[in-house]
Scaffold this motif. Structure first.
Motif, mmCIF file in Angstrom:
data_model
loop_
_atom_site.group_PDB
_atom_site.id
_atom_site.type_symbol
_atom_site.label_atom_id
_atom_site.label_comp_id
_atom_site.label_asym_id
_atom_site.label_seq_id
_atom_site.Cartn_x
_atom_site.Cartn_y
_atom_site.Cartn_z
ATOM 1 N N SER B 6 0.812 -1.224 0.000
ATOM 2 C CA SER B 6 0.000 0.000 0.000
ATOM 3 C C SER B 6 0.845 1.274 0.000
ATOM 4 O O SER B 6 0.430 2.304 -0.508
ATOM 5 C CB SER B 6 -0.939 0.013 1.211
ATOM 6 O OG SER B 6 -0.189 0.169 2.396
ATOM 7 N N HIS B 7 2.056 1.175 0.585
ATOM 8 C CA HIS B 7 2.862 2.391 0.742
ATOM 9 C C HIS B 7 4.358 2.115 0.604
ATOM 10 O O HIS B 7 4.804 0.978 0.763
ATOM 11 C CB HIS B 7 2.633 3.004 2.135
ATOM 12 C CG HIS B 7 1.269 3.548 2.332
ATOM 13 N ND1 HIS B 7 0.223 2.780 2.811
ATOM 14 C CD2 HIS B 7 0.739 4.792 2.097
ATOM 15 C CE1 HIS B 7 -0.872 3.519 2.880
ATOM 16 N NE2 HIS B 7 -0.587 4.744 2.445
ATOM 17 N N TYR B 8 5.079 3.193 0.349
ATOM 18 C CA TYR B 8 6.548 3.175 0.399
ATOM 19 C C TYR B 8 7.005 4.147 1.474
ATOM 20 O O TYR B 8 6.534 5.277 1.535
ATOM 21 C CB TYR B 8 7.151 3.590 -0.945
ATOM 22 C CG TYR B 8 6.937 2.566 -2.027
ATOM 23 C CD1 TYR B 8 7.799 1.483 -2.164
ATOM 24 C CD2 TYR B 8 5.854 2.677 -2.906
ATOM 25 C CE1 TYR B 8 7.591 0.533 -3.166
ATOM 26 C CE2 TYR B 8 5.645 1.732 -3.903
ATOM 27 C CZ TYR B 8 6.514 0.665 -4.021
ATOM 28 O OH TYR B 8 6.316 -0.275 -4.984
ATOM 29 N N ASP B 24 2.430 7.016 -1.361
ATOM 30 C CA ASP B 24 1.536 5.944 -1.800
ATOM 31 C C ASP B 24 2.173 5.245 -2.994
ATOM 32 O O ASP B 24 3.255 5.634 -3.440
ATOM 33 C CB ASP B 24 0.118 6.472 -2.090
ATOM 34 C CG ASP B 24 0.082 7.433 -3.271
ATOM 35 O OD1 ASP B 24 1.002 7.398 -4.124
ATOM 36 O OD2 ASP B 24 -0.864 8.238 -3.349
ATOM 37 N N ILE B 25 1.493 4.215 -3.529
ATOM 38 C CA ILE B 25 2.162 3.415 -4.560
ATOM 39 C C ILE B 25 2.323 4.164 -5.887
ATOM 40 O O ILE B 25 3.075 3.739 -6.753
ATOM 41 C CB ILE B 25 1.473 2.044 -4.798
ATOM 42 C CG1 ILE B 25 -0.018 2.226 -5.065
ATOM 43 C CG2 ILE B 25 1.702 1.107 -3.623
ATOM 44 C CD1 ILE B 25 -0.669 0.920 -5.525
ATOM 45 N N GLU B 26 1.613 5.303 -5.999
ATOM 46 C CA GLU B 26 1.833 6.130 -7.207
ATOM 47 C C GLU B 26 2.933 7.175 -7.007
ATOM 48 O O GLU B 26 3.254 7.923 -7.930
ATOM 49 C CB GLU B 26 0.523 6.838 -7.596
ATOM 50 C CG GLU B 26 -0.250 6.088 -8.670
ATOM 51 C CD GLU B 26 -1.651 5.727 -8.199
ATOM 52 O OE1 GLU B 26 -2.238 6.532 -7.439
ATOM 53 O OE2 GLU B 26 -2.126 4.627 -8.558
ATOM 54 N N ASN B 28 2.854 9.597 -4.617
ATOM 55 C CA ASN B 28 2.380 10.836 -3.986
ATOM 56 C C ASN B 28 2.848 10.867 -2.531
ATOM 57 O O ASN B 28 2.668 9.887 -1.807
ATOM 58 C CB ASN B 28 0.853 10.916 -4.027
ATOM 59 C CG ASN B 28 0.327 10.874 -5.447
ATOM 60 O OD1 ASN B 28 0.683 11.720 -6.269
ATOM 61 N ND2 ASN B 28 -0.479 9.859 -5.753
ATOM 62 N N LEU B 30 2.773 11.594 1.242
ATOM 63 C CA LEU B 30 1.701 11.777 2.225
ATOM 64 C C LEU B 30 2.196 12.478 3.483
ATOM 65 O O LEU B 30 1.425 13.162 4.163
ATOM 66 C CB LEU B 30 1.111 10.407 2.604
ATOM 67 C CG LEU B 30 0.678 9.541 1.411
ATOM 68 C CD1 LEU B 30 0.233 8.166 1.862
ATOM 69 C CD2 LEU B 30 -0.440 10.239 0.618
ATOM 70 N N ARG B 64 -1.686 7.312 11.086
ATOM 71 C CA ARG B 64 -1.532 5.867 10.864
ATOM 72 C C ARG B 64 -1.102 5.193 12.145
ATOM 73 O O ARG B 64 -0.417 5.806 12.975
ATOM 74 C CB ARG B 64 -0.376 5.667 9.874
ATOM 75 C CG ARG B 64 -0.744 5.213 8.507
ATOM 76 C CD ARG B 64 0.540 4.908 7.736
ATOM 77 N NE ARG B 64 0.880 3.499 7.845
ATOM 78 C CZ ARG B 64 0.419 2.580 7.028
ATOM 79 N NH1 ARG B 64 -0.384 2.899 6.042
ATOM 80 N NH2 ARG B 64 0.750 1.318 7.187
ATOM 81 N N VAL B 72 3.848 -2.113 3.923
ATOM 82 C CA VAL B 72 4.750 -0.989 3.619
ATOM 83 C C VAL B 72 6.129 -1.502 3.210
ATOM 84 O O VAL B 72 6.723 -2.341 3.904
ATOM 85 C CB VAL B 72 4.892 -0.051 4.844
ATOM 86 C CG1 VAL B 72 5.834 1.101 4.532
ATOM 87 C CG2 VAL B 72 3.531 0.459 5.292
ATOM 88 N N SER B 293 10.234 1.134 -6.206
ATOM 89 C CA SER B 293 9.063 0.827 -7.034
ATOM 90 C C SER B 293 9.463 0.281 -8.401
ATOM 91 O O SER B 293 8.623 0.149 -9.297
ATOM 92 C CB SER B 293 8.202 2.082 -7.195
ATOM 93 O OG SER B 293 8.952 3.093 -7.860
#
Lengths: 312, 312
Positions: B6-8, B24-26, B28, B30, B64, B72, B293
Motif C-alpha cells: 500500500s505504501h513506500y 503511496d504506490i503512485e 504521492n 503523504l 496511521r 509498507v 518501485s
C-alpha cells in the motif's frame, strides 16, 4: 610510620608501546620490560593495565613480590597527559604506590636529553611531543593535540596520509605523486583485500594502527622510492615548523628523539639548516627517574601561546 | 495470504541528518519528517533508532498506526552502506516491513537526479558519495571510504582541516595562510576555551562534529575571507578529481548535490570547466521511491577500479 622509599618504577608510555624499568634510589637499573600501547587516549584502565603488565614482568625478573609497592615511587611520562579526567582516574588506580609522578611522555624524553637543564626536544613517535624547559622551570609544550588533526609529522599523521593516498589509488583518482604498486600491495595485506575490509580497517583504526603504516614509508624511502621520500620530507617540514616555535633568541639547539625522529633528522637538517639539530640518545625512562628523584623540575606546563590572548 | 503493498517509506540517511517520507504506490507524498544522523558508521541500532523516530513522526502526521508495517515497503539510501555486517544487522531489525531496499545514500540522490537513467552524481555532505550509473545498470562508486582519511572535499574533511589549522594557530606554529581571528574564536566557542577542552572535543568528535565546522568556513568565504575561500577551493579541487574518474568518453555531465555540493559548484566550474556541472535539485528520498518501485535499477556496485587488478 611512613615507609622509606626504596625504589623508583619509571615508565615511558606512548601510543604504540610502553617501556618501564625498576631503579634503586641511586638510579641503578635493576630490571626492564615492555608491552603495548598505554596512552591515556586509550582510557585510564588500558593505561593501568599496561603499567600492571610491566610491573609484573619487572618484579618477576628481579624476584620481587608485585604486591610490595609501599616503598616504590612510580613515575610515568604518558601520551595524552592533557586528558585531565583520565589522568585523575589513573592517579586513583595507582594509589598503592608510595608516590606518583605523572608528566607528558615528551617530558621524560626532554629531561633525559637535557639532564634536567633548560633546552628543547621534539620526540616523534606515533604522536609528536614538542617541549621546551625554560630557565625558570616552566615548560612550553606544543603539538601533542592528538589524532586525527594533530601531531603533524608523526607516525599516525604519516600513516593517515598514506592511507588517504592508498584509497585514492584504489579509486584511480588522479594524484600529484603516484603511490607505488608495491606499497599499495603492502597496505592491502594489512587491511584485507576487499572494499569492506578496508572500510572496516579504517573504522576500527586507532592512532597506533595508522602509526604502524609509517614503517612502510620509511622502508620505501630507504629503497629510493620518490613517493615515500616526498612524504618523509613533508613530515620533516611539519617538525621544522614546530621547531620554529620552540627555538629562542638564546638557543637554536633542538634535540630530536623517537623512532621517527631519528629517521626525520637528516630531512629536518636539510629543511631548516639554521637550527642546531641534535639526536637525543637519552632514555625517556631514565628522564622520568631524574624527575621523580627531584633532579629535574616537575612539569609546569605553560598555557599554549596562542590561547593566552583569548583566555581573557 | 500475502498483503498487497500500500505504501513506500523512503529515507535518506547521512552522517549528519536523516530525512524520510511516506508515499503511496503512485509516488504521492503523504507525510515527511527528519531527525539526526543515522549513518551505518554509528552502528545499526542507531540507524534503526533514526528510522523508528521518523516512522513514528510520519505515522503521527498522517494518522496511521505505526505498528501497521505489513503493507509498507521500506527503502533506505544510507551512508556507510559498505559496512556489510551492520547492513545485515539493520536488515534483521527491519523485518516487520513488507519489503526492504537498501542502497548507498548517494544512490538515492543519483537516481533522483537522473530519474533512473544512466548518469553521474557527486553528493557532498558530511561525506562524499560519487556514483555513476552505466547503461548496463551497473554502478561505479568511488570516494565514500569514510573518516578520517576518506571523502576528501566533504564537510568532515573540511572541518578536520580547519581544526588542524586551528590547533596550529593556538601553538603559534607558522602556516602558509593565516586562519582569521574571528574563525578561531568561533571554533573555541564550540570546543570550549582550554587545552583540555579542545583535546577532549577532538577525542569525542565524530565525522558529523567535524562536518558541523564546515558552515563556519562557508560563512567566512561569503564574507570574503581569504583563508576560507582557499579552503573551499581546495575542497572543490578534490571533488574535481573525483569527477575525472566518473566522466566517460560519452558523457562529461556530472550532477552535484548536497548542502556543500551547492556551495562548491562555482568553485568546481572554475577548477574543471571542461566538465558540464549540473546542480541536482532532485530529492534523494524520491530517488529511493523510484528504486523501490522498480523504476530504477537496483544498486549493483562494481568493484573499485583500482582493486580489480589486485584481487586476482
Amino acid at each position: 610510620m611512613k615507609n622509606s622509599l626504596s625504589h623508583y618504577f619509571c615508565l615511558d608510555m606512548g601510543g604504540t608501546g610502553t617501556r618501564g624499568a625498576l631503579l634503586d634510589i641511586e638510579g641503578n637499573e635493576l630490571g626492564r620490560a615492555q608491552t603495548g600501547a598505554g596512552a591515556l587516549s586509550l582510557g585510564a584502565p588500558r593505561s593501568f593495565e599496561a603499567i600492571q603488565g610491566i610491573w609484573s614482568k619487572v618484579c618477576g625478573a628481579v624476584g620481587r613480590n608485585p604486591k610490595e609497592t609501599k616503598t616504590v615511587h612510580i613515575a610515568l611520562g604518558i601520551a595524552g597527559y592533557g586528558l585531565k579526567e583520565r589522568r585523575d582516574q589513573l592517579y586513583q588506580l595507582l594509589g598503592d604506590f608510595a608516590g606518583i609522578t605523572i608528566g607528558g611522555d615528551g617530558y621524560g624524553a626532554l629531561i633525559g636529553a637535557t639532564k634536567g637543564a633548560p633546552g628543547a626536544l621534539i620526540s616523534v613517535g606515533t604522536g609528536v611531543g614538542a617541549l621546551r624547559l625554560d630557565a625558570n622551570g616552566k615548560t612550553l609544550g606544543v603539538s601533542s593535540w592528538g589524532f586525527p588533526a594533530g601531531d603533524a609529522g608523526g607516525g599516525a599523521w604519516l600513516g593517515l596520509r598514506l592511507f588517504g593516498d592508498f584509497i585514492n589509488a584504489l579509486d584511480q583518482i588522479p594524484s600529484d605523486r603516484a603511490i607505488p604498486e608495491t606499497l599499495i600491495a603492502k597496505v592491502l595485506k594489512i587491511t584485507g583485500p576487499g572494499t569492506q575490509d578496508i572500510m572496516g580497517w579504517q573504522r576500527a583504526a586507532r592512532p597506533g594502527d595508522f602509526g604502524r603504516l609509517a614503517p612502510l614509508i620509511v622502508e620505501g624511502a630507504k629503497g629510493g622510492d620518490d613517493y615515500c621520500r616526498h612524504l618523509l620530507a613533508h613530515a620533516a617540514r611539519q617538525i621544522c615548523r614546530v621547531a620554529q616555535v620552540l627555538r629562542t633568541p638564546d638557543s637554536n639547539m633542538i634535540y630530536i628523539s623517537g623512532g621517527l625522529g631519528k629517521i626525520l633528522l637528516p630531512h629536518c637538517q636539510k629543511s631548516a639548516p639554521d637550527i642546531d639539530w641534535r639526536l637525543s640518545m637519552a632514555d625517556p625512562v631514565f628522564g622520568m627517574f631524574l624527575l621523580a628523584s627531584g633532579q629535574a623540575p616537575e612539569m609546569q606546563l605553560l598555557t599554549r601561546p596562542g590561547l593566552i590572548p583569548r583566555l581573557n
